[in-house]
Design an enzyme around this catalytic site. Structure first.
Site, PDB file in Angstrom:
ATOM      1  N   ARG A   1       2.092  12.491   9.669  1.00  0.00           N
ATOM      2  CA  ARG A   1       2.154  11.543   8.547  1.00  0.00           C
ATOM      3  C   ARG A   1       1.647  12.153   7.249  1.00  0.00           C
ATOM      4  O   ARG A   1       1.977  11.690   6.171  1.00  0.00           O
ATOM      5  CB  ARG A   1       1.399  10.252   8.896  1.00  0.00           C
ATOM      6  CG  ARG A   1       2.223   9.360   9.820  1.00  0.00           C
ATOM      7  CD  ARG A   1       1.468   8.177  10.326  1.00  0.00           C
ATOM      8  NE  ARG A   1       0.482   8.572  11.322  1.00  0.00           N
ATOM      9  CZ  ARG A   1      -0.295   7.704  11.983  1.00  0.00           C
ATOM     10  NH1 ARG A   1      -0.184   6.416  11.756  1.00  0.00           N
ATOM     11  NH2 ARG A   1      -1.155   8.131  12.872  1.00  0.00           N
TER      12      ARG A   1
ATOM     13  N   LYS B   1       7.201  -2.380   2.135  1.00  0.00           N
ATOM     14  CA  LYS B   1       5.798  -2.388   2.586  1.00  0.00           C
ATOM     15  C   LYS B   1       4.933  -1.523   1.671  1.00  0.00           C
ATOM     16  O   LYS B   1       5.342  -0.468   1.221  1.00  0.00           O
ATOM     17  CB  LYS B   1       5.726  -1.830   4.010  1.00  0.00           C
ATOM     18  CG  LYS B   1       4.318  -1.644   4.538  1.00  0.00           C
ATOM     19  CD  LYS B   1       4.309  -1.102   5.962  1.00  0.00           C
ATOM     20  CE  LYS B   1       4.068   0.389   6.001  1.00  0.00           C
ATOM     21  NZ  LYS B   1       3.957   0.937   7.365  1.00  0.00           N
TER      22      LYS B   1
HETATM   23  C1  R5P Z   1       4.404   4.533   8.601  1.00  0.00           C
HETATM   24  O1  R5P Z   1       4.969   5.229   7.776  1.00  0.00           O
HETATM   25  C2  R5P Z   1       4.863   4.467  10.001  1.00  0.00           C
HETATM   26  O2  R5P Z   1       6.259   4.567  10.077  1.00  0.00           O
HETATM   27  C3  R5P Z   1       4.387   3.182  10.693  1.00  0.00           C
HETATM   28  O3  R5P Z   1       4.975   2.066  10.043  1.00  0.00           O
HETATM   29  C4  R5P Z   1       2.890   3.037  10.655  1.00  0.00           C
HETATM   30  O4  R5P Z   1       2.264   4.216  11.079  1.00  0.00           O
HETATM   31  C5  R5P Z   1       2.456   1.853  11.531  1.00  0.00           C
HETATM   32  O5  R5P Z   1       1.073   1.710  11.450  1.00  0.00           O
HETATM   33  P1  R5P Z   1       0.328   0.343  11.804  1.00  0.00           P
HETATM   34  O6  R5P Z   1       0.776  -0.093  13.164  1.00  0.00           O
HETATM   35  O7  R5P Z   1      -1.131   0.739  11.760  1.00  0.00           O
HETATM   36  O8  R5P Z   1       0.646  -0.635  10.724  1.00  0.00           O
END
Ligand code: R5P
Length: 300
Positions: free
Chosen positions: A91, A185
């Site tokens: 990430r 988001k």
């Molecule tokens: C972010 O870019 C990823 O694609 C996921 O949306 C993210 O890592 C999800 O994290 P969480 O479950 O903590 O919201």
């Protein structure tokens, strides 16, 4: 085929799919916390595979993997090919802010420097990470394994919970022959997200949220809330990698299907196995056959 200690059950399953047994290796921790490795069988001149997911305790499992590669290299393996079901540290794949690291590149450099000849992984957080390697890398898709759970829905719509997953959502939608919708988001902290506008129509539809990672579950939970507020009939989620924290709750989501790329004992999600997918890719690699074409012909 050898395994590190991050995911021994998946490695065992994969070995069975490949009709082989796991290589003998001893991994121990010295009293000061250092990792020690001894390969207990000859690998001289052999094409060796090592499975390790860089998750749950990523620092430890990454270092353990590097040490295993080093041991195999010094034992004169012909080549060392890595099977990394979940490629951690992905990430941080760009300088998001001033003075940030790019850990995905750092990990790619470390694996190559240690002696990896090839990498097989699945649903990298971003495909650009492939370019961080100067060795061949095959990035598989969990889609065919996850898709089975979406069959039979009356009026499905694929929803990307953020702008980064639009391409993934489009591929799911093409196979299901349905529309996509996207939510804007914004991550406000590592544990919290805010949802903006919903682009697309989910009214009266069976929403299928798709994502590469679920960690706190906040992204899915808030995305489901946005869809419900916009008239969705039902919500479920298909996710490639479950890095589940204890806090993940999934309120408002009927079912969350994840793969077993990372070990999980969380009862709120249903796991589907990627061993047949990895096995088919490895078999094809050994025979010098196309890996991309397997998605058209395989029944996983
Ligand atoms: C972010 O870019 C990823 O694609 C996921 O949306 C993210 O890592 C999800 O994290 P969480 O479950 O903590 O919201």
């Amino acid at each position: 085929m050898f395994t590190g200690s991050s995911h021994e059950s998946l490695a065992g399953e994969l070995a069975r799919v490949l009709d082989t047994s796991l290589g003998k290796i001893q991994i121990e921790t010295f009293p000061d916390g250092e990792t020690g490795v001894e390969v207990l069988q000859s690998v001289r001149g052999r094409r060796v595979f090592v499975l390790q997911s860089i998750a749950i305790n990523p620092n430890h499992f990454l270092m353990e993997l590097l040490i295993i590669i080093d041991a195999l290299k010094r034992a004169s393996a012909k080549s060392i090919e890595l099977v990394i079901p979940y490629f951690g540290y992905a990430r941080q794949d760009r300088k998001g802010m001033e003075r940030n690291p790019i850990t995905a590149k750092l990990v790619a450099d470390l694996l190559q420097k240690a002696g990896a000849a090839r990498v097989l992984t699945m649903d990298l957080h971003t495909e650009q990470i492939e370019g961080f390697f100067n060795i061949p890398i095959d990035n598989l898709y969990a889609r065919p394994v996850l898709m089975k759970s979406a069959e039979g829905l009356q009026s499905p719509v694929i929803v990307s919970p953020d702008l980064g997953r639009i391409k993934m959502a489009r591929h799911f939608a093409e196979e299901l022959k349905c529309e996509i919708a996207v939510i804007d988001k914004k991550r406000v902290s590592p544990e919290n997200v805010e949802m903006g506008a919903l682009i697309g129509n989910v009214k009266g539809k069976d929403v299928i949220l798709v994502d590469d990672i679920v960690s706190t579950g906040k992204t899915l939970e808030i995305a489901a809330k946005v869809c419900t507020l916009n008239g969705a009939k039902s919500c479920r989620a298909l996710v490639s990698h479950a890095l589940l924290s204890e806090k993940a709750r999934f309120d408002g989501i009927e079912e969350v299907i994840v793969t077993n790329s990372v070990p999980s004992s969380n009862k709120r999600v249903k796991q589907v196995s990627i061993a047949p997918l990895l096995g088919e890719a490895i078999k094809r690699g050994l025979k010098g056959e196309s890996i991309s074409s397997m998605y058209r012909s395989m029944k996983i």
